[in-house]
Design an enzyme around this catalytic site. Structure first.
Site, PDB file in Angstrom:
ATOM      1  N   GLU A   1     -35.499 -67.011  -3.827  1.00  0.00           N
ATOM      2  CA  GLU A   1     -35.170 -67.409  -2.450  1.00  0.00           C
ATOM      3  C   GLU A   1     -35.216 -68.915  -2.236  1.00  0.00           C
ATOM      4  O   GLU A   1     -34.897 -69.384  -1.145  1.00  0.00           O
ATOM      5  CB  GLU A   1     -36.156 -66.760  -1.474  1.00  0.00           C
ATOM      6  CG  GLU A   1     -36.254 -65.253  -1.576  1.00  0.00           C
ATOM      7  CD  GLU A   1     -37.377 -64.781  -2.482  1.00  0.00           C
ATOM      8  OE1 GLU A   1     -37.638 -63.563  -2.509  1.00  0.00           O
ATOM      9  OE2 GLU A   1     -37.985 -65.644  -3.161  1.00  0.00           O
TER      10      GLU A   1
ATOM     11  N   ASP B   1     -38.103 -61.440  -9.802  1.00  0.00           N
ATOM     12  CA  ASP B   1     -38.908 -61.915  -8.676  1.00  0.00           C
ATOM     13  C   ASP B   1     -38.385 -63.263  -8.166  1.00  0.00           C
ATOM     14  O   ASP B   1     -37.698 -64.002  -8.878  1.00  0.00           O
ATOM     15  CB  ASP B   1     -40.362 -62.046  -9.098  1.00  0.00           C
ATOM     16  CG  ASP B   1     -41.326 -61.912  -7.924  1.00  0.00           C
ATOM     17  OD1 ASP B   1     -40.862 -61.771  -6.781  1.00  0.00           O
ATOM     18  OD2 ASP B   1     -42.543 -61.935  -8.164  1.00  0.00           O
TER      19      ASP B   1
ATOM     20  N   ASP C   1     -43.854 -58.663   0.019  1.00  0.00           N
ATOM     21  CA  ASP C   1     -45.319 -58.705  -0.039  1.00  0.00           C
ATOM     22  C   ASP C   1     -45.944 -58.344   1.308  1.00  0.00           C
ATOM     23  O   ASP C   1     -46.403 -59.222   2.057  1.00  0.00           O
ATOM     24  CB  ASP C   1     -45.782 -60.109  -0.452  1.00  0.00           C
ATOM     25  CG  ASP C   1     -45.228 -60.518  -1.816  1.00  0.00           C
ATOM     26  OD1 ASP C   1     -44.867 -59.632  -2.602  1.00  0.00           O
ATOM     27  OD2 ASP C   1     -45.170 -61.740  -2.079  1.00  0.00           O
TER      28      ASP C   1
END
Length: 796
Positions: free
Chosen positions: A479, A476, A540
């Site tokens: 970025e 996860d 998301d």
């Protein structure tokens, strides 16, 4: 005052919708930390100097090496009819002593050939100080060399011809033109002389020298043709055709799927005209695809060196060539193609076991149970240890779940808060990204994956979990690598920020391969080359119709950049999914390469009542029966660089209508899927040429537009005429499937022959199956499994 008021409102909104409520607030254009870097302003700044590619001063056609002369320009104003314009004008040198610096520098230029379909163009904006090194973006570290292109002299320049096209270099004015094998111009570079025919001045092929720090960046400018369409640039959620858009390639926590930022930008695109371009860089990139000036593409690349690969062909051929250079996706394990059950989050062994048991009691086929942020002692505080208070025996739990046919997946991230027990060790061992003061850029410690010691330390943490029996690691975030950080590689965040997801993906994939013998991760961020480390999911999304539609556009766009495998959170992530939306999104998820229900609870189908659970089961059962088709199509994708979720024009490049569709897709080569993006049981569907059979109703449609009613499963799916869709007997896990009996369902749509590919577990290669009609029945022409598989042939 206005800015201050907006800032206060933003703070109040973010506070109201706090992370505790699982809603994140993000506003662009406020100059906040980790906002995407748009370098386009540097190419329209009166303070800067612009060096326009003018002529080829030296060139050796035998080696493809030469030099380009650049002329100096700056912006100046010009007023006409009370309208102030900015225009480029030539300028004298501004350095002192003036005799020490080149007025019109002559700088290196290279043309190379890396495949019969690929031309490489490289240019320098200054002295060659950096030795050529291996690139993480290229599958073999360096580009191959192809000798098939032939040189010939032409008037005013040089020509190289290959099997699939040619490239012509004009000396003065400098120009590079690309032609297909029939002599059609695909695109060409833009020279300053091209400004003479317009009142809208634009910056031609050039580089900028910034007045602020003397750094340089290229703007590679190419022509666009009427009706030309542009696709790619990563998992972009805006309109699928990028013509008329400005696209910023900067890895960003997009916090959703309905804005222009991206978790997975990729510096590659393809054109409907028959070419693709890979910008071989990890620096910030801003692409203007005819947004400022309709007839040009401006590729504004942060690097001081320009490195472009240009590919010739139709979409399939371009993807094959591009992934031949940057790598094709390897085949993930069979179990990964099953259903992944998740929510944010399961907090205990008891909760996880209960969900697994209910999956089996309710006959919901599933292969993976995912524990998100709550398997640590403190929620979100990743320390790679199961909570001792809530997980009695995690190793036994994982083993027992496997006996039920369910693998375990665990969440983690590469950011460490100060209260994390690992934080002091990370600081002591200097495993983090530093700022220019040698300290932490953030309050968190961000792992520096350009440091081999960090990689070894991190892989040791992951290895401990994999050795417990964990099937996959959720990779996860990734970025937010510090944009101004200093990395162990010696590079700054200007080069490392976009490369961070690729390093991150690789590190986890490599240790998983080493311990488990399988290439499988579940990652959110990516860059060029990340397709070698499957698989990735779409971030998301909100729980809305528009987010569902944007999710598909993002998946199609990513697939057009060489990513074979991709998934998304069924029903959306942010809030509890509305039941009606969940019903429609479920079959869309089931007809994606990989499928996971995840997000704010509840996500378990039984939590929505028996009627919903039955509908969910119906779609899930369909996927599991289709597993031979899914598995074989996935294998073919790994060999050809194709996506499982596929834009129509990949299969139908000669059909103009297929280039216009962004709300349908092909699932593999033979099944067309049209999700229901609104609360309706029917929708308009475009079908490419040929006959198509509705998978659920058996009705046959011809190519063109139709309004089609969905079947029992709320989605529209049609099978291409002449296709064979292999099915298998339903099982509750891929682990329990009997691959010795395969049903071949023929969708002939009036044809007397049909075919497919098959790839069974343990196979070395894809097998071709051909069937022909004889005495009113379809007969298998030859059996590649020599009787080891029992075939049942049915026709629809």
């Amino acid at each position: 005052m206005r800015t201050r008021i907006i800032g206060i409102l933003a703070y109040l909104i973010c506070d109201l919708f706090s992370p505790g409520n699982k809603i994140i607030c993000q506003l662009q254009g406020f100059g906040l930390q980790n906002e995407p870097v748009d370098i386009s302003a540097d190419f329209a700044d009166f303070k800067n100097t612009y060096y326009l590619a003018d002529s080829l001063s030296v060139f050796d056609p035998a080696t493809g090496k030469g030099k380009i002369t650049y002329r100096r320009y700056e912006y100046a104003t010009r007023m006409a009819f009370n309208n102030m314009l900015a225009t480029l004008v030539p300028v004298r040198p501004n350095e002192f002593p003036s005799n020490e610096y080149a007025v019109a520098p002559s700088l290196p230029f290279y043309i190379e050939f890396t495949s019969p379909r690929t031309v490489r163009i490289r240019m320098k904006s200054g002295p060659e100080l950096r030795p050529e090194s291996e690139s993480l973006m290229l599958v073999n570290g360096k580009a191959p060399v192809d000798q098939s292109w032939k040189y010939s002299k032409v008037a005013g320049g040089y020509k190289y011809t290959g099997e699939f096209g040619s490239v012509v270099i004009t000396v003065s004015p400098f120009r590079i033109a690309f032609y297909d094998s029939q002599g059609k111009l695909l695109t060409q570079t833009i020279h300053h002389n091209d400004n003479s025919g317009t009142f809208t001045p634009f910056l031609p092929f050039s580089y900028v020298r910034r007045a602020s720090d003397y750094s340089r960046s290229f703007s590679a400018v190419f022509s666009l043709s009427p009706d030309e369409k542009i696709f790619g640039c990563g998992e972009s959620y805006t309109a699928l055709n990028k013509r008329g858009q400005k696209v910023i390639l900067w890895t960003d926590d997009a916090n959703g799927v309905q804005n222009e930022t991206m978790y997975k930008p990729v510096p590659f695109f393809m054109s409907s005209r028959g070419y693709g371009i890979f910008m071989h860089t990890s620096t910030p990139v801003t692409c203007d695809f005819g947004r400022y000036f309709g007839g040009i593409t401006s590729l504004m690349i942060g690097d001081e060196d320009l490195d472009l690969f240009i590919f010739y062909g139709k979409p399939k051929e371009i993807l094959d060539a591009y992934t031949g250079l940057t790598g094709k996706s390897p085949m993930p394990p069979l179990w990964s193609f099953g259903f992944w059950m998740s929510r944010i989050t399961y907090f205990s062994e008891k909760e996880g076991r209960a969900v697994a048991d209910k999956l089996r009691v309710n006959n919901i086929p599933a292969d993976v149970l995912h524990f998100d942020t709550g398997w640590f002692e403190t929620d979100w505080r990743c320390d790679y240890q199961f909570s001792k208070s809530r997980f009695e025996n995690p190793e036994k739990m994982i083993r027992d779940l496997k006996a039920q046919g369910i693998q375990t997946c665990l969440w983690q991230l590469p950011y460490f808060v100060p209260n994390n027990r690992l934080f002091p060790e990370i600081i002591e061992k200097q495993l983090y990204v530093k700022n220019d003061k040698g300290t932490l850029p953030y309050e968190d410690a961000v792992l520096d994956f350009s440091n081999p010691e960090t990689v070894a330390w991190y892989q040791q943490q992951i290895a401990g979990l994999l050795k417990l029996g964990v099937g996959a690691i959720k990779v996860d975030f990734g970025e937010a690598a510090p944009a101004k950080g200093i990395y162990a590689s010696g590079n700054s965040g200007f080069y490392e920020h976009n490369l961070y997801p690729l390093r991150y993906n690789k590190v986890v994939s490599d240790i998983t391969q080493q311990i488990k013998g399988e290439r499988i991760i579940w990652a959110r961020s990516a860059w060029a080359g990340s397709q070698r480390y499957p698989l990735h999911w779409g971030g998301d999304p909100a729980n809305t119709n528009t987010a569902m539609a944007a999710t598909l556009r993002g998946g199609l766009s990513l697939g057009l950049c060489g990513f074979s495998f991709w998934s998304h959170d069924i029903g959306g992530f942010v809030l509890k999914t509305p039941e009606e939306l969940y019903r429609r999104w479920t079959p869309f998820g089931m007809l994606s390469s990989h499928v996971r229900s995840h997000g704010t609870p509840p996500k378990e189908p039984w939590e929505y009542g028996e009627d919903f659970m039955n509908a969910f089961r119906e779609a899930d059962n369909m996927r599991y029966r289709l597993m031979p088709y899914i598995y074989a199509q996935a294998k073919e994708c790994t060999e050809k660089g194709l996506p499982m979720v596929r834009a129509l024009f990949i299969e139908f490049p000669d059909d103009p209508g297929s280039w216009l569709i962004d709300n349908e897709y092909l699932f593999g080569a033979d099944i067309l899927v049209a999700p229901l993006f609104e609360e309706s049981t029917r929708r308009d569907v475009y079908l490419p040429p040929g006959n198509w059979t509705d998978y659920q109703t058996g009705k046959v449609y011809s190519g063109g537009w139709h309004q089609i009613e969905a079947g029992k499963i709320p989605i529209i799916m049609l099978v291409r005429g002449g296709s064979v869709i292999p099915h298998i007997k339903l099982a509750q896990s891929t682990q329990f499937m009997d691959w010795s009996e395969i049903e071949l369902v023929v969708f002939s749509a009036g044809l007397t022959s049909a075919g497919t590919v098959l790839y069974l577990p343990g196979d070395d290669t894809l097998k071709q199956l051909s069937l022909k009609m004889k005495d009113g029945k379809f007969i298998l022409q030859s059996d590649p499994y020599a009787g080891k598989v029992k075939w049942q042939i049915t026709a629809r």
